[in-house]
Write a protein that holds these residues in place. Structure first.
Motif, PDB file in Angstrom:
ATOM      1  N   UNK A 350       0.942  -1.219  -0.110  1.00  0.00           N
ATOM      2  CA  UNK A 350       0.128  -0.042   0.002  1.00  0.00           C
ATOM      3  C   UNK A 350       0.792   1.204   0.150  1.00  0.00           C
ATOM      4  N   UNK A 351       0.351   2.298  -0.666  1.00  0.00           N
ATOM      5  CA  UNK A 351       1.098   3.247  -0.797  1.00  0.00           C
ATOM      6  C   UNK A 351       2.728   3.353  -1.184  1.00  0.00           C
ATOM      7  N   UNK A 352       2.903   2.502  -2.057  1.00  0.00           N
ATOM      8  CA  UNK A 352       4.267   1.986  -2.585  1.00  0.00           C
ATOM      9  C   UNK A 352       5.051   1.343  -1.784  1.00  0.00           C
ATOM     10  N   UNK A 353       4.659   0.691  -0.754  1.00  0.00           N
ATOM     11  CA  UNK A 353       5.538  -0.041   0.187  1.00  0.00           C
ATOM     12  C   UNK A 353       4.790  -1.370   0.798  1.00  0.00           C
ATOM     13  N   UNK A 354       5.507  -2.490   0.994  1.00  0.00           N
ATOM     14  CA  UNK A 354       4.786  -3.410   1.685  1.00  0.00           C
ATOM     15  C   UNK A 354       4.258  -3.160   2.849  1.00  0.00           C
ATOM     16  N   UNK A 355       3.154  -3.520   3.426  1.00  0.00           N
ATOM     17  CA  UNK A 355       2.659  -2.961   4.597  1.00  0.00           C
ATOM     18  C   UNK A 355       3.509  -3.179   5.891  1.00  0.00           C
ATOM     19  N   UNK A 356       4.375  -4.371   5.992  1.00  0.00           N
ATOM     20  CA  UNK A 356       5.393  -4.431   6.933  1.00  0.00           C
ATOM     21  C   UNK A 356       6.510  -3.497   7.081  1.00  0.00           C
ATOM     22  N   UNK A 357       6.634  -2.821   5.931  1.00  0.00           N
ATOM     23  CA  UNK A 357       7.735  -1.688   5.922  1.00  0.00           C
ATOM     24  C   UNK A 357       7.265  -0.363   6.200  1.00  0.00           C
ATOM     25  N   UNK A 358       5.802  -0.394   6.654  1.00  0.00           N
ATOM     26  CA  UNK A 358       5.225   0.958   7.084  1.00  0.00           C
ATOM     27  C   UNK A 358       5.608   1.064   8.487  1.00  0.00           C
ATOM     28  N   UNK A 359       6.288   2.260   8.908  1.00  0.00           N
ATOM     29  CA  UNK A 359       6.520   2.240  10.194  1.00  0.00           C
ATOM     30  C   UNK A 359       5.739   2.275  11.327  1.00  0.00           C
ATOM     31  N   UNK A 360       4.525   2.888  11.306  1.00  0.00           N
ATOM     32  CA  UNK A 360       3.338   2.488  12.215  1.00  0.00           C
ATOM     33  C   UNK A 360       2.868   0.839  12.185  1.00  0.00           C
ATOM     34  N   UNK A 361       2.794   0.375  10.896  1.00  0.00           N
ATOM     35  CA  UNK A 361       2.595  -1.006  11.100  1.00  0.00           C
ATOM     36  C   UNK A 361       3.630  -1.684  11.776  1.00  0.00           C
ATOM     37  N   UNK A 362       4.723  -1.474  11.508  1.00  0.00           N
ATOM     38  CA  UNK A 362       5.888  -2.101  12.307  1.00  0.00           C
ATOM     39  C   UNK A 362       5.811  -1.907  13.737  1.00  0.00           C
ATOM     40  N   UNK A 551      12.264   1.570  19.707  1.00  0.00           N
ATOM     41  CA  UNK A 551      12.282   0.096  19.887  1.00  0.00           C
ATOM     42  C   UNK A 551      12.930  -0.579  18.590  1.00  0.00           C
ATOM     43  N   UNK A 552      13.578  -1.737  18.736  1.00  0.00           N
ATOM     44  CA  UNK A 552      13.920  -2.284  17.671  1.00  0.00           C
ATOM     45  C   UNK A 552      12.954  -3.182  17.090  1.00  0.00           C
ATOM     46  N   UNK A 553      11.935  -2.753  16.131  1.00  0.00           N
ATOM     47  CA  UNK A 553      10.777  -3.474  15.722  1.00  0.00           C
ATOM     48  C   UNK A 553      11.181  -4.652  14.685  1.00  0.00           C
ATOM     49  N   UNK A 554      12.312  -4.527  14.096  1.00  0.00           N
ATOM     50  CA  UNK A 554      12.437  -5.684  13.006  1.00  0.00           C
ATOM     51  C   UNK A 554      12.858  -6.828  13.796  1.00  0.00           C
ATOM     52  N   UNK A 555      13.463  -6.701  14.905  1.00  0.00           N
ATOM     53  CA  UNK A 555      13.944  -7.932  15.536  1.00  0.00           C
ATOM     54  C   UNK A 555      12.779  -8.646  16.234  1.00  0.00           C
ATOM     55  N   UNK A 556      11.671  -7.981  16.737  1.00  0.00           N
ATOM     56  CA  UNK A 556      10.639  -8.522  17.300  1.00  0.00           C
ATOM     57  C   UNK A 556       9.843  -9.302  16.125  1.00  0.00           C
ATOM     58  N   UNK A 557       9.855  -8.575  15.235  1.00  0.00           N
ATOM     59  CA  UNK A 557       8.868  -9.257  14.024  1.00  0.00           C
ATOM     60  C   UNK A 557       9.604 -10.235  13.241  1.00  0.00           C
ATOM     61  N   UNK A 558      10.818 -10.251  13.317  1.00  0.00           N
ATOM     62  CA  UNK A 558      11.582 -11.425  12.654  1.00  0.00           C
ATOM     63  C   UNK A 558      11.664 -12.588  13.438  1.00  0.00           C
TER      64      UNK A 558
END
Length: 562
Positions: A350-362, A551-558
């Motif tokens: 959405x809006x040119x990026x994967x949803x998971x890449x959107x800062x608020x979604x992360x 907060x390190x969102x990437x680590x939590x999601x991965x």
């Protein structure tokens, strides 16, 4: 002539570009920007937090068995669960000739799910292999199972939890052995004709609800000689009678000596049908694959377990085990909802990026991942305490109070958690073809079953006031690990002695957060610091997705889903 250039409607054989006939096929669009199917997935391999917890809490010897079930649950059982929920159980009170039969019919998938679960140890592993760690291994199996078919978790949990109650009566040794056996037999026949059985229970009555001491069902000794009689007849009703096609039921009724515990089978020892009637099946918000009912007893035969007047103490071990399974079930619903949300947002743009890449979604996904892992870490820690309760007084005290604390908090968090995961999918998460509506309907159940939130909080207050070992166990659990702020622990210590009933929820919430932080810190989880900052130090709002910006969102999601 092109299929997209229809013939002249006047029948003269000429064609007209841009005009279509009624029978022509129109390809309006190509399907794109949609995620692939979620399943099949290996629920064990996907879940690093579960694998770590099984090892950390002493069940590593069963990792092969648990991992095998993770693969089955994420594939075959995941698919079977959809039809098992769509086609709800049906009550047949009479056969076509007018005979009373009181039979509940299920979708065939339900029986396949039950058979698979029982054969893999979801109901009986703890009792067939009683080495240290067996309860932790069974907890992991229950957690995996509940993710894909929560309705069947009700009879599986009750069958598991009934075994230590049945073992209190030597005459019921066959019942206890068959409840723990890895065999499922859904036939409506006497227990003597089966290799494996399931158990339900009937505690709640219309006038009492959670106040079981107000039960009015009457138990009369058959012999008339109360001290020596174990056989009774029951007259009364049960407002919630769970899993009514089970082979037997643990019920509470008023004997001459007070509220007592009984085993009431579907069939009398002489092979005749027992005298209870299923009045109706409950039309429930969720839990559709499984049946719940109202029943009446009209001289039903029952066998007393424990002494008269000691009904609640007799079933207390069952209560602790079912509360643990409420925690595990809510953890499982969180886990599956989170996995569905991450899967969707990784493939949707959405809006040119994967949803998971959107800062608020992360932020939202990471917050859910932290909550999910904290819930699982505490639940598996409690499973270890339950496992060790017979050998270690300190662990017994911790299990006694932590099951009520965890049951209150984890089950309370689940409905909002699942709703947030639904929102990650947008409208697709509100459509029954996805799994999220089923999880959302299921989410409130565990906070109600086996004592609602107020009951849990009052139980915690009683334990802290009357059982000093419980308070000592909680203090030790939170003080023996680095990372929990001293001010937080000091605040709890000051709050415990002055908290009254009206303030109990806030105290139990804070105790639960402290125990979750301790479990994550002791595990060395990379999410522990974020949990402490957001949950204990006030760096969090009232809804999910309000983590501090660094907060390190990437680590939590991965970590949540590979």
């Amino acid at each position: 002539m092109s299929a997209f250039t229809p013939a002249d409607p006047h029948g003269n054989g000429k064609t007209h570009a841009g005009r279509r006939g009624a029978g022509d096929c129109i390809d309006t669009h190509a399907v794109e920007n949609q995620p692939p199917e979620f399943a099949p997935r290996d629920l064990w391999s996907d879940d690093v937090a579960l694998r770590e917890a099984v090892s950390r809490e002493g069940a590593g010897a069963w990792s092969v068995q648990v991992s095998a079930y993770g693969a089955v649950a994420g594939d075959a059982l995941y698919a079977l669960g959809f039809d098992a929920h769509r086609d709800r159980p049906r009550l047949r009170s009479h056969d076509r000739f007018g005979h009373r039969i009181d039979v509940v019919e299920f979708h065939p998938n339900y029986h396949t799910v039950m058979q698979t679960a029982i054969e893999h140890g979801v109901a009986g592993l703890s009792w067939r292999d009683e080495r240290a760690g067996a309860h932790v291994a069974r907890a992991a199996l229950s957690y995996l199972h509940h993710q894909v078919e929560p309705g069947s978790s009700c009879p599986l949990t009750m069958t598991h939890a009934a075994v230590p109650v049945l073992r209190q009566a030597p005459a019921l040794a066959e019942w206890a052995e068959k409840a723990a056996a890895p065999h499922y037999d859904p036939r409506n026949v006497p227990v003597a004709d089966k290799r494996g059985i399931t158990l339900g229970m009937g505690m709640t009555e219309k006038q009492g609800g959670s106040d079981v001491r107000s039960n009015s069902t009457v138990a009369t000794p058959l012999s008339g000689d109360r001290p020596s009689s174990d056989e009774y007849t029951l007259i009364g009703h049960k407002w919630f009678f769970s899993a009514p096609m089970s082979d037997g039921f643990l019920v509470l009724a008023q004997a001459p000596g007070g509220l007592s515990c009984f085993l009431m089978p579907r069939w009398r020892p002489d092979g005749s049908r027992n005298a209870f009637r299923i009045m109706r099946l409950k039309d429930k918000l969720g839990d559709w694959s499984n049946a719940s009912s109202e029943v009446e007893f009209d001289g039903a035969w029952a066998y007393r377990i424990g002494d008269e007047g000691r009904g609640v103490p007799t079933i207390i071990r069952m209560v602790m085990l079912t509360r643990l399974d409420c925690m595990l079930g809510s953890c499982a619903e969180m886990r599956m909802a989170l996995a569905q949300a991450i899967h969707h947002t990784r493939h949707r743009q959405a809006f040119g990026r994967r949803l998971v890449e959107q800062p608020l979604m992360r932020n939202v996904l990471a917050d859910l991942a932290i909550e999910s892992e904290a819930a699982l870490a505490l639940s598996m820690r409690v499973a270890r305490a339950v496992d060790a309760a017979d050998r270690d007084a300190g662990e017994a005290a911790f299990a006694r109070v932590a099951t009520a604390i965890g049951k209150y908090w984890i089950c309370k968090r689940t409905p909002a958690f699942v709703n947030e995961a639904q929102e990650c999918l947008g409208g697709a998460g509100y459509v029954e073809e996805s799994m999220l509506p089923r999880l959302y309907r299921q989410a409130p159940l565990n906070s109600i079953w086996e004592g609602s939130g107020n009951i849990q909080c009052l139980d915690v207050l009683r334990a802290l006031a009357r059982e000093p070992d419980c308070l000592t166990a909680l203090q030790q659990e939170m003080s023996d690990v680095d990372g929990i702020p001293d001010a937080f622990i000091a605040g709890l210590a000051a709050a415990v002695p002055r908290t009254g009933e009206s303030e109990a929820r806030l105290l139990v919430e804070r105790l639960a957060l402290g125990l979750q932080a301790a479990a994550l810190l002791r595990a060395g989880s990379p999410l522990a610091e974020a949990f402490v900052r957001s949950r204990l130090l006030g760096g969090h709002g009232l809804v999910f997705g309000t983590l501090p910006g660094d907060i390190d969102c990437e680590t939590a999601i991965a970590r949540a889903l590979p």
